[in-house]
Design an enzyme around this catalytic site. Sequence first.
Site, short mmCIF file in Angstrom:
data_model
loop_
_atom_site.label_atom_id
_atom_site.label_comp_id
_atom_site.label_asym_id
_atom_site.label_seq_id
_atom_site.Cartn_x
_atom_site.Cartn_y
_atom_site.Cartn_z
CB SER A 1 14.37 -2.95 -4.22
OG SER A 1 13.06 -2.56 -4.61
CE LYS A 2 18.46 -2.36 -6.55
NZ LYS A 2 18.09 -3.48 -6.04
NE ARG A 3 9.57 -2.88 -5.88
CZ ARG A 3 8.61 -2.83 -4.95
NH1 ARG A 3 7.74 -1.86 -4.99
NH2 ARG A 3 8.55 -3.75 -4.02
#
Length: 511
Positions: A265-267
Site C-alpha cells: 500500500s501507499k505507506r
Amino acid sequence: MPREEGESPGYTFFMSVRVRFAPSPTGRLHVGNVRTALYNWLFARRQGGTFVLRIEDTDAARSESRFEEQLCRDLRWLGLQWDEGVEVGGEFGPYRQSERYPLYREQARGLLQQGHAYRCFCSPEELERVRAERLAAGHPPGYAGTCRDLDPGEAARRVKQGEPAVLRFRVREGAVSFDDLVFGRLEFDCRQIGDFVLQRSDGSPQYNFAVVVDDLGMRISHVIRGEGHVSNTPRQLLLYEALGEPPPRFAHLSTILGPDGAKLSKRHGSTSLGEFREQGFAPEALVNYLALLGWSPEGEGREILSREELCREFDLSRVHRAPAVFDQTKLTWVNRNHLRDRPAAELLPLVLPALQRRGWVGEDPPGPVSRWLESLIEALRKYLESGEALAQAAEVVFDFRPERDLEQPETREVLESDGAVRTIRAFQKALGGQDRIEVVDFKQAVKTAGKETGVRGRDLYHPIRIALTGRGSGPELDRVVELAESGRGLPLPSPPPGVRQRVERVLALLP
RNA sequence: GGCCCCAUCGUCUAGGGGACUAGGCCGCCGGCCUCUCACGCCGGAAACACGGGUUCGAAUCCCGUUGGGGCUACCA
C-alpha cells in the site's frame, strides 16, 4: 511450480483464447493490478489470443473518466496494448459496464422468470441486524433467506407499487468446484455462499453478475485475476450454471505484499505505475521485474528478459501460489540492466523530466543542448539506476556551490591537509590562458601541478576534484572537465560554470 | 467467529521421492580494479516454519500445529 493441468486443454484447439483485464477507474494503476494486466497480456501473446480491456465502472460514486484515461495511458506506456476494448473498439462491445445496462437487465429478467432469482425487500438496516445476529451465533453471515419464498406475483405487485427491491440469486444446495490454473482444484460448499445480490435497488448490476454477463458476452476463455476473487468464483460458476453456459477457465494470482509482509500500500513507498514512470524507470524493466514476481522462466540465472522472451515463455503453470514481496531494490537493478547498453539518445526522455524538475533544463531544449545532455548521460552512465538517480548524480555539473560544499566536514578535511591549497593554485596556474580547456589541456595541467608541488596520486587529484565539483566523489575528472567546458556557453536556465571559473570561485573562498 | 488459500536463505525463486554437501538473481559482507564515489569482476555468509506419519529413502507425499494472506457488502 509446474502442475499437471496445463492451460491448454483440448478445447483450446478449436476455441480461441480470449482474456481480459477489467479494472475499475477509481484511482491510479497499482503495481498489483499491473501485474495482473501483464500476466493476461503475456498469456494472450503466448497463446496467440486476444487481450480485451474492459472498464468496470458500475460504482458510479467512485468511478471517474479521468482515471480511465490515465489507466489507458499507463497501460500503453508499459507496452500492454489491448486488441479489443475501450478506445479501440471490437465486435463484442460496448466495453464499459456503464454502457451495458440493457444487457444485464435482459439476463436478469431471464433469471427471474426461470426462478433462479427473486425479489428481496429487506432494508439495509434489517440485513445488517440479521448479519450481526448470525455472526454472534457463529453462523456464516450470508443472507438469511427472508424473502426467498415470497410469492412471485405478490413481489411483482410490490415492485410495481414502487417498493425498493434488489434482485437476489437463489443459490442451490451442494458444492461447486473448479480447477484453478494456478491453485489447482478448489471446492466450496454452497451453504457458505448465501443468496447474493444480482441487481441493486437502483437497477445497477452487482459485480459478480456484471462480470459473468460480460465475460460470457465477450467470449472470454480464461479469467486471470487477483486472488481476492477466488471466493467470488463459486458465485460466478453458479451463475454460468443457471444461465446454461459453460464457464471459462480461471487462474488466480496471489497478492503482492510490502516489505513488512502486509498487502502493498501507499505507506510502503511507490506503488503506482505512474510514480515509477516519473522516477525514470523503463517500461521494459517494469515488465521484466513484475513478470518475475511470482513466476520464473525455465532454466537458471535468467533474470533479465526482454518482452519478446517473456511473450515466448510465459506459462501459467509456473506461476507461484504464495504471495510475493515487492522489492524496489531489485526493480532498480533490473532497470539498470535494461538501461545499461542503451544509446544516450534513447535515454534522454527518461532523464530529461528529472533534470527539468530540478530547474536545470528548460522546456523543449534546443538541439545543441540535447546533444550536450546526451554526453552528460554518457558520462554519468554508471549512476543510471533510473532517470532520477542520474539526475541526482548530475549535481556535480549543475549544482556547483562551493560556499555550501566547502563547509562539509569531508571537504574541509581534504582542503586542510598539507599542500592541498597549494596544489589547487599550481593547477590554476598550469591551466594557462586559452579559451576552451580540452581534456588534454587538463591532463597536462594536472601533470604540471604535480611536478611543481611534488604531490602525486590521491593527494594530487583529490584537491583538484574538490576545486572542480565541490565534492569528494563523483565521475572521472576528465568527464567533469569535458562537460563543464562544453556546457558553459549553452542556453540553459543557469549554465554550468567552466573549469577556470570553478577553480577561481573555490580559491576565492580559501585562505 | 466461519470458509478458502499459502509456507525453501532478509527478498524473488529452482526443486515433480534417491542427481541436495539444497542451486541461481537481488541485497549484505570481503577482495580486485581505481584520483574518489560508483560501475565491473571474483569470493563469502545466509533457507527447506514446527511436530507427527508413509517410505529402504522426504525440501518433495499425508495429517496436525504455528504463522501469514484472502473472503465473509445494494465495493470491485
